[in-house]
Design a protein around this motif. Structure first.
Motif, PDB file in Angstrom:
ATOM      1  N   THR A   1      -2.102  32.453 -40.532  1.00  0.00           N
ATOM      2  CA  THR A   1      -0.839  33.186 -40.470  1.00  0.00           C
ATOM      3  C   THR A   1       0.298  32.283 -40.018  1.00  0.00           C
ATOM      4  O   THR A   1       1.389  32.321 -40.596  1.00  0.00           O
ATOM      5  N   GLU A   2       0.046  31.457 -39.019  1.00  0.00           N
ATOM      6  CA  GLU A   2       1.078  30.546 -38.516  1.00  0.00           C
ATOM      7  C   GLU A   2       1.484  29.527 -39.577  1.00  0.00           C
ATOM      8  O   GLU A   2       2.679  29.303 -39.811  1.00  0.00           O
ATOM      9  N   ARG A   3       0.520  28.918 -40.226  1.00  0.00           N
ATOM     10  CA  ARG A   3       0.841  27.914 -41.257  1.00  0.00           C
ATOM     11  C   ARG A   3       1.526  28.557 -42.466  1.00  0.00           C
ATOM     12  O   ARG A   3       2.420  27.950 -43.059  1.00  0.00           O
ATOM     13  N   ARG A   4       1.126  29.750 -42.802  1.00  0.00           N
ATOM     14  CA  ARG A   4       1.767  30.450 -43.912  1.00  0.00           C
ATOM     15  C   ARG A   4       3.222  30.763 -43.571  1.00  0.00           C
ATOM     16  O   ARG A   4       4.108  30.630 -44.417  1.00  0.00           O
ATOM     17  N   ARG A   5       3.468  31.159 -42.323  1.00  0.00           N
ATOM     18  CA  ARG A   5       4.841  31.432 -41.888  1.00  0.00           C
ATOM     19  C   ARG A   5       5.691  30.161 -41.960  1.00  0.00           C
ATOM     20  O   ARG A   5       6.829  30.188 -42.433  1.00  0.00           O
ATOM     21  N   VAL A   6       5.109  29.041 -41.551  1.00  0.00           N
ATOM     22  CA  VAL A   6       5.833  27.766 -41.613  1.00  0.00           C
ATOM     23  C   VAL A   6       6.143  27.394 -43.073  1.00  0.00           C
ATOM     24  O   VAL A   6       7.249  26.928 -43.378  1.00  0.00           O
TER      25      VAL A   6
ATOM     26  N   GLU B   1      -1.668  27.149 -52.055  1.00  0.00           N
ATOM     27  CA  GLU B   1      -2.992  27.235 -52.672  1.00  0.00           C
ATOM     28  C   GLU B   1      -4.036  26.530 -51.810  1.00  0.00           C
ATOM     29  O   GLU B   1      -5.144  27.042 -51.596  1.00  0.00           O
ATOM     30  N   ILE B   2      -3.685  25.379 -51.287  1.00  0.00           N
ATOM     31  CA  ILE B   2      -4.603  24.639 -50.412  1.00  0.00           C
ATOM     32  C   ILE B   2      -4.871  25.432 -49.139  1.00  0.00           C
ATOM     33  O   ILE B   2      -6.018  25.534 -48.683  1.00  0.00           O
ATOM     34  N   LEU B   3      -3.829  26.018 -48.585  1.00  0.00           N
ATOM     35  CA  LEU B   3      -3.993  26.830 -47.373  1.00  0.00           C
ATOM     36  C   LEU B   3      -4.903  28.027 -47.634  1.00  0.00           C
ATOM     37  O   LEU B   3      -5.795  28.321 -46.833  1.00  0.00           O
ATOM     38  N   ASP B   4      -4.699  28.698 -48.754  1.00  0.00           N
ATOM     39  CA  ASP B   4      -5.544  29.852 -49.104  1.00  0.00           C
ATOM     40  C   ASP B   4      -7.006  29.442 -49.252  1.00  0.00           C
ATOM     41  O   ASP B   4      -7.910  30.144 -48.777  1.00  0.00           O
ATOM     42  N   ARG B   5      -7.249  28.303 -49.873  1.00  0.00           N
ATOM     43  CA  ARG B   5      -8.634  27.848 -50.046  1.00  0.00           C
ATOM     44  C   ARG B   5      -9.278  27.483 -48.717  1.00  0.00           C
ATOM     45  O   ARG B   5     -10.459  27.765 -48.496  1.00  0.00           O
ATOM     46  N   ARG B   6      -8.529  26.840 -47.843  1.00  0.00           N
ATOM     47  CA  ARG B   6      -9.093  26.482 -46.533  1.00  0.00           C
ATOM     48  C   ARG B   6      -9.450  27.728 -45.734  1.00  0.00           C
ATOM     49  O   ARG B   6     -10.480  27.773 -45.064  1.00  0.00           O
ATOM     50  N   TYR B   7      -8.610  28.752 -45.833  1.00  0.00           N
ATOM     51  CA  TYR B   7      -8.894  30.000 -45.135  1.00  0.00           C
ATOM     52  C   TYR B   7     -10.120  30.681 -45.748  1.00  0.00           C
ATOM     53  O   TYR B   7     -10.985  31.183 -45.020  1.00  0.00           O
ATOM     54  N   ALA B   8     -10.207  30.670 -47.060  1.00  0.00           N
ATOM     55  CA  ALA B   8     -11.344  31.304 -47.737  1.00  0.00           C
ATOM     56  C   ALA B   8     -12.656  30.603 -47.407  1.00  0.00           C
ATOM     57  O   ALA B   8     -13.703  31.245 -47.319  1.00  0.00           O
ATOM     58  N   ARG B   9     -12.620  29.296 -47.214  1.00  0.00           N
ATOM     59  CA  ARG B   9     -13.841  28.554 -46.870  1.00  0.00           C
ATOM     60  C   ARG B   9     -14.181  28.655 -45.389  1.00  0.00           C
ATOM     61  O   ARG B   9     -15.243  28.209 -44.965  1.00  0.00           O
ATOM     62  N   GLY B  10     -13.288  29.222 -44.599  1.00  0.00           N
ATOM     63  CA  GLY B  10     -13.534  29.365 -43.171  1.00  0.00           C
ATOM     64  C   GLY B  10     -13.185  28.134 -42.364  1.00  0.00           C
ATOM     65  O   GLY B  10     -13.594  28.013 -41.207  1.00  0.00           O
ATOM     66  N   GLU B  11     -12.407  27.226 -42.911  1.00  0.00           N
ATOM     67  CA  GLU B  11     -12.016  26.020 -42.182  1.00  0.00           C
ATOM     68  C   GLU B  11     -10.979  26.320 -41.106  1.00  0.00           C
ATOM     69  O   GLU B  11     -10.898  25.604 -40.112  1.00  0.00           O
ATOM     70  N   ILE B  12     -10.193  27.356 -41.331  1.00  0.00           N
ATOM     71  CA  ILE B  12      -9.191  27.765 -40.333  1.00  0.00           C
ATOM     72  C   ILE B  12      -9.346  29.256 -40.090  1.00  0.00           C
ATOM     73  O   ILE B  12      -9.828  29.999 -40.947  1.00  0.00           O
ATOM     74  N   ASP B  13      -8.929  29.697 -38.914  1.00  0.00           N
ATOM     75  CA  ASP B  13      -9.050  31.118 -38.582  1.00  0.00           C
ATOM     76  C   ASP B  13      -7.786  31.864 -39.019  1.00  0.00           C
ATOM     77  O   ASP B  13      -6.824  31.270 -39.504  1.00  0.00           O
ATOM     78  N   ALA B  14      -7.801  33.195 -38.829  1.00  0.00           N
ATOM     79  CA  ALA B  14      -6.704  34.049 -39.299  1.00  0.00           C
ATOM     80  C   ALA B  14      -5.398  33.714 -38.587  1.00  0.00           C
ATOM     81  O   ALA B  14      -4.323  33.721 -39.194  1.00  0.00           O
ATOM     82  N   GLU B  15      -5.480  33.405 -37.306  1.00  0.00           N
ATOM     83  CA  GLU B  15      -4.259  33.092 -36.539  1.00  0.00           C
ATOM     84  C   GLU B  15      -3.603  31.807 -37.064  1.00  0.00           C
ATOM     85  O   GLU B  15      -2.391  31.764 -37.287  1.00  0.00           O
ATOM     86  N   GLU B  16      -4.404  30.781 -37.262  1.00  0.00           N
ATOM     87  CA  GLU B  16      -3.860  29.521 -37.771  1.00  0.00           C
ATOM     88  C   GLU B  16      -3.346  29.698 -39.203  1.00  0.00           C
ATOM     89  O   GLU B  16      -2.298  29.150 -39.565  1.00  0.00           O
TER      90      GLU B  16
END
Length: 83
Positions: free
Chosen positions: A74-79, A57-72
């Motif tokens: 995807t990598e963190r989600r895979r981990v 949930e935290i990862l999804d929110r950071r991506y939605a706010r633009g704090e991380i890019d799509a590549e990062e």
């Protein structure tokens, strides 16, 4: 000789009336406060602490706010999923 302590009560009558009204106001306020606290969606001390939130949930929110890019993301989600 009554020395002012007759059946009328002197100044004690109005004082007792005011204190009785204030007592019931206090009782009603406390009861309403307890009812409101019990009906609140999140009472204090209930539910997970912010540090215990789901990492996804935290990862999804950071991506939605633009704090991380799509590549990062995807990598963190895979981990997180372990795949």
């Amino acid at each position: 000789m009554m020395w002012g302590y007759g059946w009328d009560g002197g100044w004690m009558g109005p004082l007792m009336g005011v204190s009785a009204v204030l007592w019931w106001v206090l009782v009603i306020v406390v009861v309403l406060g307890v009812v409101r606290w019990l009906r609140s969606p999140q009472a204090p001390g209930v539910g997970p602490a912010p540090a215990e939130r789901d990492a996804r949930e935290i990862l999804d929110r950071r991506y939605a706010r633009g704090e991380i890019d799509a590549e990062e993301y995807t990598e963190r989600r895979r981990v997180l999923t372990g795949s």
